[in-house]
Write a protein that holds these residues in place. Structure first.
Motif, mmCIF file in Angstrom:
data_model
loop_
_atom_site.group_PDB
_atom_site.id
_atom_site.type_symbol
_atom_site.label_atom_id
_atom_site.label_comp_id
_atom_site.label_asym_id
_atom_site.label_seq_id
_atom_site.Cartn_x
_atom_site.Cartn_y
_atom_site.Cartn_z
ATOM 1 N N PHE A 58 3.298 8.713 -0.482
ATOM 2 C CA PHE A 58 4.566 8.315 -1.059
ATOM 3 C C PHE A 58 4.534 6.894 -1.590
ATOM 4 N N THR A 59 5.512 6.643 -2.402
ATOM 5 C CA THR A 59 5.624 5.376 -3.108
ATOM 6 C C THR A 59 7.010 4.814 -2.883
ATOM 7 N N LEU A 60 7.047 3.547 -2.488
ATOM 8 C CA LEU A 60 8.319 2.836 -2.391
ATOM 9 C C LEU A 60 8.400 1.843 -3.545
ATOM 10 N N SER A 61 9.448 1.935 -4.315
ATOM 11 C CA SER A 61 9.671 0.964 -5.389
ATOM 12 C C SER A 61 10.960 0.229 -5.070
ATOM 13 N N ASP A 62 10.871 -1.056 -4.843
ATOM 14 C CA ASP A 62 12.061 -1.829 -4.517
ATOM 15 C C ASP A 62 12.792 -2.176 -5.818
ATOM 16 N N PRO A 63 13.974 -1.608 -6.016
ATOM 17 C CA PRO A 63 14.668 -1.905 -7.284
ATOM 18 C C PRO A 63 15.022 -3.383 -7.423
ATOM 19 N N LYS A 64 15.175 -4.081 -6.311
ATOM 20 C CA LYS A 64 15.496 -5.515 -6.381
ATOM 21 C C LYS A 64 14.245 -6.374 -6.353
ATOM 22 N N LYS A 65 13.096 -5.732 -6.214
ATOM 23 C CA LYS A 65 11.801 -6.426 -6.282
ATOM 24 C C LYS A 65 11.795 -7.650 -5.372
ATOM 25 N N ARG A 66 12.065 -7.402 -4.115
ATOM 26 C CA ARG A 66 12.126 -8.524 -3.166
ATOM 27 C C ARG A 66 10.718 -8.826 -2.661
ATOM 28 N N SER A 67 10.331 -8.208 -1.554
ATOM 29 C CA SER A 67 9.002 -8.520 -1.021
ATOM 30 C C SER A 67 7.905 -7.860 -1.838
ATOM 31 N N PHE A 68 8.225 -6.733 -2.429
ATOM 32 C CA PHE A 68 7.213 -6.059 -3.225
ATOM 33 C C PHE A 68 7.899 -5.335 -4.368
ATOM 34 N N ASP A 69 7.126 -5.069 -5.421
ATOM 35 C CA ASP A 69 7.634 -4.223 -6.503
ATOM 36 C C ASP A 69 7.406 -2.762 -6.153
ATOM 37 N N ARG A 70 6.244 -2.537 -5.567
ATOM 38 C CA ARG A 70 5.825 -1.152 -5.337
ATOM 39 C C ARG A 70 4.891 -1.121 -4.146
ATOM 40 N N LEU A 71 5.070 -0.102 -3.316
ATOM 41 C CA LEU A 71 4.186 0.090 -2.174
ATOM 42 C C LEU A 71 3.754 1.553 -2.157
ATOM 43 N N ASP A 72 2.454 1.772 -2.186
ATOM 44 C CA ASP A 72 1.913 3.134 -2.138
ATOM 45 C C ASP A 72 1.249 3.346 -0.793
ATOM 46 N N LEU A 73 1.445 4.511 -0.247
ATOM 47 C CA LEU A 73 0.837 4.821 1.039
ATOM 48 C C LEU A 73 0.312 6.247 1.021
ATOM 49 N N GLN A 74 -0.925 6.407 1.442
ATOM 50 C CA GLN A 74 -1.505 7.748 1.604
ATOM 51 C C GLN A 74 -2.128 7.835 2.990
ATOM 52 N N ALA A 75 -1.923 8.940 3.626
ATOM 53 C CA ALA A 75 -2.484 9.139 4.963
ATOM 54 C C ALA A 75 -2.830 10.608 5.130
ATOM 55 N N ALA A 76 -3.795 10.873 5.979
ATOM 56 C CA ALA A 76 -4.167 12.266 6.241
ATOM 57 C C ALA A 76 -4.906 12.343 7.559
ATOM 58 N N GLY A 77 -4.804 13.490 8.206
ATOM 59 C CA GLY A 77 -5.622 13.787 9.374
ATOM 60 C C GLY A 77 -5.146 13.199 10.688
ATOM 61 N N TRP A 78 -3.960 12.600 10.732
ATOM 62 C CA TRP A 78 -3.518 11.976 11.973
ATOM 63 C C TRP A 78 -2.990 13.027 12.940
ATOM 64 N N GLY A 79 -3.206 12.782 14.209
ATOM 65 C CA GLY A 79 -2.803 13.725 15.233
ATOM 66 C C GLY A 79 -3.984 14.329 15.965
ATOM 67 N N GLY A 80 -5.206 14.001 15.511
ATOM 68 C CA GLY A 80 -6.360 14.501 16.239
ATOM 69 C C GLY A 80 -7.474 15.052 15.378
ATOM 70 N N ASP A 81 -7.334 14.991 14.060
ATOM 71 C CA ASP A 81 -8.418 15.480 13.219
ATOM 72 C C ASP A 81 -9.610 14.531 13.312
ATOM 73 N N PRO A 82 -10.814 15.024 13.064
ATOM 74 C CA PRO A 82 -11.987 14.154 13.202
ATOM 75 C C PRO A 82 -12.097 13.095 12.113
ATOM 76 N N TRP A 83 -11.261 13.127 11.104
ATOM 77 C CA TRP A 83 -11.246 12.053 10.119
ATOM 78 C C TRP A 83 -9.797 11.715 9.805
ATOM 79 N N ARG A 84 -9.429 10.507 10.161
ATOM 80 C CA ARG A 84 -8.051 10.050 9.926
ATOM 81 C C ARG A 84 -8.122 8.905 8.934
ATOM 82 N N THR A 85 -7.302 8.989 7.907
ATOM 83 C CA THR A 85 -7.346 7.968 6.873
ATOM 84 C C THR A 85 -5.951 7.427 6.604
ATOM 85 N N LEU A 86 -5.925 6.164 6.239
ATOM 86 C CA LEU A 86 -4.674 5.509 5.872
ATOM 87 C C LEU A 86 -4.980 4.513 4.771
#
Lengths: 637, 274
Positions: A58-86
């Motif tokens: 997901f992507t967060l876009s701050d319309p008021k552009k305070r601390s950031f203009d845009r923040l992208d985050l991708q994650a997969a495999g959390w909860g016990g998979d043998p490869w967890r990525t963030l």
């Protein structure tokens, strides 16, 4: 995983502006019982049962552009998979750009076919097994991106921890034992990029720290009889206890400088200079008790203490420079030169004591080692655009170098091994684009060597690659590839011959206004390698042959199911297969099926089934099969 | 005559003017909206910088009146991109790359009008659209976790070019990219194993995927070692050591690394036993 879900769901759905967009997949995976070898399943697949964050993007876009203009985050495999990525990327225009990446990758490898000298005695044990986690982190902060001067800081981390099995070798026997693995490397760097319209430079300074604390501890009270069942002049060798530890501490300083320049409208220049000097300090202790022996000196002892300290350094410098000259619009000349020079020197001091003390003691030994290598390359290429649709290129490459490796005192081995690298090669290629829907290309390379470092090095070789892509229609694309490498080292005693070729074809058919689409790929690969050697037990000549003939295919068919309330469910099926014959015949099947059922504008039910079937005709005890079913929800904003 | 040519030339210039990206978006709405989410939105006269002035095309709507980089030879379309992006750290080594040698244009991988591919899976899929044989190698049972999304092609390769063979990246200045994750193999070691330094990890491993455990180049460990340690006269090649007297018919000696564990280099023992 619960944190991701909570954050995502807590955000009010009735937001005035879409400042949060993306999707989150969460569900439950169930694995059926593993048929066959569970250790091989874990070594190849290693997926288990439980709640999982299957994916978040997901992507967060701050319309008021305070601390950031845009923040992208991708994650997969959390909860016990043998490869967890963030992966996180946050940026504010012309102020900062931050990238963070974290991965936790499990490495389990336990294959008796790999290292089990005791298999014939019915003991199934991989004496070189691993069950570790590798945690990787990479973070970079660039300040004032888009300006002409961009400072940056970065930190990278690589840490390995877990357990495994290894052997305590030497003293007439090898004793398999559990081992604890723990090492880490930290890389700190900072620099500045100067980015002007016709010139760029990057100047970076960094350093690394390294720690390795591997240890072996065995004090079970049960004698370990090792791999050697033959008594040594009447004595059975066994190990009662062992305590061994490696304490390695290292550091490195390095410098990096890159530049590119558009010196003139007809001239581009590129170059880099790199220098590093890693060093390590070693402290190793070992204490063993049992019925042990030194077969060479025919000494039997009940205890051994070994202490070693060592220091090593590896100054390493590399440089390269290149230029692209465009004397005419359709003619380009590329010239490049590179050099890589490495020097590894070390000193060690070891002391050994045997029990009982009345035995002749080995005393102390000092050893020095020196490895030096340099590799250089000069390459000239000419590109000629005969027409706007046809480009030819051709050129010459010369590679040369020297290397030596010595350990003193020689102790019965060669004091110094030396090698030379001298290779002349020609390059050529063609790129033909009769229409924008059809491209055909190929390149070839051939070289002849006067000398090479190793028997299996590239020596007299030819490499050919071809590729074609054809867009048959707006929805149908066809691609084909071919590659071949033929290498031979005819020097006396080697008779090395290597031939590998692959042919691939792929199809993507995605018709508009149809309920289906198809993608598929097929690859045929063949490898043949022969090399001569003398058998160590009797010095009789023998040939080591390796053959691998493989078929690999993958396909995915998507079906759009009848829609309802404006929502379109989808069903996909396909998978991949690998079948090989030759030196290690292997089959590996991975069919799969997926179902996507939208439950509303922002919610869907996702489900998939996958199967893993693995078999080796020469190692039937390592085959396995398992099915996994995953079901969950996809939240979309 | 010369004056007439100049007048015609000036007239042709006057006939073509910059119309503004918003004008382009009135017809190419989908492309415009996708482009507005990309970093190229901050470029002044963005559409013109790649497609040329668009007034004639805006009047005629004919594809012949506008420049389409996708239909240009790769070197020409690259000149558009490189007019801004040439002097960046990612382009050091570009001219030595296989992509540049084989006329792989920037737009082959980059979609200028849309946001970049997101995540390792999408990125890997893009690379394997052309590198189908590499995709097949990753279907072999023992492989780097690329199909699973834990590793991506660009973790090891720099698609824009590198001075190293195979467009391999470098870490900590000039170390091979393998050491970014396998830091315990970096050394320096008290006793180095020469092929690791002289020719790299691919001397013994197939880094994409293999049917052989540990991604070795041969199906049994001893056959990898025998490629060099062949018991030939010492002058034949480096590493061709004197006879070791191991009887390879014995299971004890059929996997060299049972004893010679620290085969990548040892801090302690010259024979890599510990």
């Amino acid at each position: 995983m619960r944190i991701f879900l909570a954050i995502f769901l807590a955000i009010p759905l009735a937001a005035q502006t879409e400042w949060l967009t993306g999707s989150l997949d969460a569900g439950y995976r169930r694995r059926t019982g593993i048929g066959g070898s569970a250790n091989t399943y874990r070594s190849v697949v290693d997926l288990g049962t439980g709640l999982r964050l299957l994916g978040a993007d997901f992507t967060l876009s701050d319309p008021k552009k305070r601390s950031f203009d845009r923040l992208d985050l991708q994650a997969a495999g959390w909860g016990g998979d043998p490869w967890r990525t963030l992966h996180v990327n946050a940026r504010k225009s012309r102020l900062y750009d931050f990238t963070g990446d974290y991965r936790n990758i499990a490495y389990f490898n336990n294959l008796p076919s790999f290292a089990d000298p005791l298999l014939s005695r019915g003991i199934v044990l991989d004496e070189q097994a691993f069950n570790v986690h590798r945690r990787l982190g990479s973070f970079e902060l660039a300040l004032l991106p888009g300006h002409w001067i961009v400072p940056y800081l970065a930190f990278d981390s690589d840490a390995d921890s877990g357990a495994g099995s290894t052997t305590f070798a030497g003293e007439g026997n090898e004793f398999p034992l559990p081992v604890t693995i723990r090492d880490s490397t930290r890389n700190y760097r900072g620099g500045t990029r100067i980015e002007l319209r016709h010139f760029h430079a990057t100047l970076e300074q960094g350093g690394t720290t390294y720690k390795d604390d591997q240890s072996i501890y065995s004090n079970s009270g049960i004698p370990n009889y090792g791999n050697n069942s033959k008594p040594l002049p009447g004595r059975t060798l066994y190990l009662d206890s062992l305590l061994a530890g490696w304490g390695i501490r290292g550091s490195s300083i390095y410098s990096r400088g890159l530049f590119t320049a558009s010196a003139a409208s007809w001239l581009d220049l590129y170059g880099q200079f790199l220098y590093s000097i890693p060093e390590n300090m070693v402290s190793h202790q070992q204490a063993a008790t049992g019925s042990l022996a030194n077969p060479t000196r025919l000494i039997f002892f009940t205890g051994q203490q070994y202490l070693l300290s060592a220091e090593s350094k590896l100054p390493h410098s590399s440089g390269s420079i290149g230029a692209e000259v465009r004397p005419f619009r359709r003619l380009r000349i590329l010239e490049s030169w590179l050099t890589d020079r490495l020097y590894s020197g070390a000193l060690s001091f070891a002391q050994q004591r045997l029990t009982p003390a009345s035995l002749p003691q080995p005393g102390s030994t000092s050893t020095s080692s020196l490895l030096v290598t340099n590799r250089n390359q000069e390459e000239t290429l000419v590109f000629l655009e005969l027409t706007s649709k046809l480009t030819l290129h051709g050129g010459y490459r010369y590679v040369w170098g020297d290397a030596s490796n010595s350990v003193l005192p020689a102790s019965g081995l060669m004091p110094t091994d030396t090698g030379k690298l001298r290779r002349n090669g020609g390059l050529g290629g063609i790129s033909f684009r009769p229409t924008h829907k059809l491209t055909i290309g190929g390149d070839a390379e051939g070289a002849s060597s006067g000398s090479a470092y190793f028997r299996t090095s590239l020596y007299d070789y030819q490499r050919v690659r071809g590729r074609a892509r054809y867009q048959i229609s707006g929805s149908l694309n066809l691609s084909a590839n071919f590659s071949l490498l033929n290498n031979a080292n005819p020097s006396a005693g080697s008779n090395f011959e290597y031939l590998a070729h692959q042919e691939s074809i792929s199809l993507a058919w995605i018709p508009a206004h149809r309920f289906w689409n198809v993608e598929g790929t097929y690859t045929r690969s063949t490898l043949r390698s022969d090399i001569s050697y003398l058998q160590p037990q009797d010095l009789q000549p023998a040939i080591s042959s390796y053959r691998d003939n493989a078929h690999t295919a993958s396909a995915l068919i998507d079906l759009r199911l009848p829609s309802y309330s404006g929502l379109i469910p989808k069903f996909s099926f396909g998978g991949s297969l690998f079948v090989s014959s030759g030196s290690r015949p292997t089959t590996y099947y991975q069919p799969l099926a997926k179902l996507f059922v939208p439950l509303g504008k922002n919610l869907a039910w996702i489900s998939d089934w996958s199967y893993y079937g693995f078999g080796e005709s020469l190692y039937l005890y390592e085959g396995f099969h398992a099915s996994l079913v995953t079901t969950g929800l996809r939240f979309v904003r | 005559m010369a004056r007439a040519v100049l007048i015609l030339f000036a007239a042709s210039l006057a006939a073509q003017t910059y119309v503004g990206s918003e004008t382009c978006g009135t017809c190419h709405e989908g492309i415009y909206q996708a482009w507005a989410k990309t970093p190229h939105r901050d470029v002044k006269q963005a559409c013109k910088s790649c497609h040329g002035t668009g007034s004639r095309h805006a009047e005629s709507t004919s594809a012949a009146d506008i420049l389409n980089p996708a239909k240009l030879p790769p070197a020409e379309s690259d000149r558009d991109c490189l007019s801004c992006h040439l002097n960046r750290p990612t382009h050091v080594g570009r001219i030595q790359s296989s992509h540049a040698h084989n006329q792989v244009a920037c737009i082959t991988c980059h979609t200028i009008h849309a946001t970049a591919v997101r995540g390792p899976n999408a990125l890997n899929r893009q690379c394997t659209t052309c590198h189908m044989d590499v995709r097949a190698e990753f279907q072999r049972p023992y492989h780097h976790r690329l199909p699973e999304g834990a590793v991506s092609c660009v973790d090891c390769h720099n698609p824009h070019g590198s001075f190293r063979p195979g467009m391999m990246r470098q870490v900590a200045a000039n170390d091979v990219t393998c050491f970014k994750c396998h830091g315990d193999k970096r050394g320096p070691f008290t006793f180095e194993h020469a092929p690791v330094r002289f020719e790299g990890c691919a001397s013994c491993h197939e880094p994409h995927g293999s049917a052989n455990p540990r991604m070795l180049t041969r199906h049994e460990v001893r056959l990898v070692c025998l490629e060099c340690h062949a018991n030939l006269p010492a002058t034949a090649a480096p590493g061709v050591v004197l006879p070791s007297f191991h009887d390879l018919r014995s299971p004890r000696y059929q996997n060299c690394t049972v004893c010679h564990q620290k085969v990548h280099g040892s801090h302690v023992d010259r024979n890599f036993l510990r």
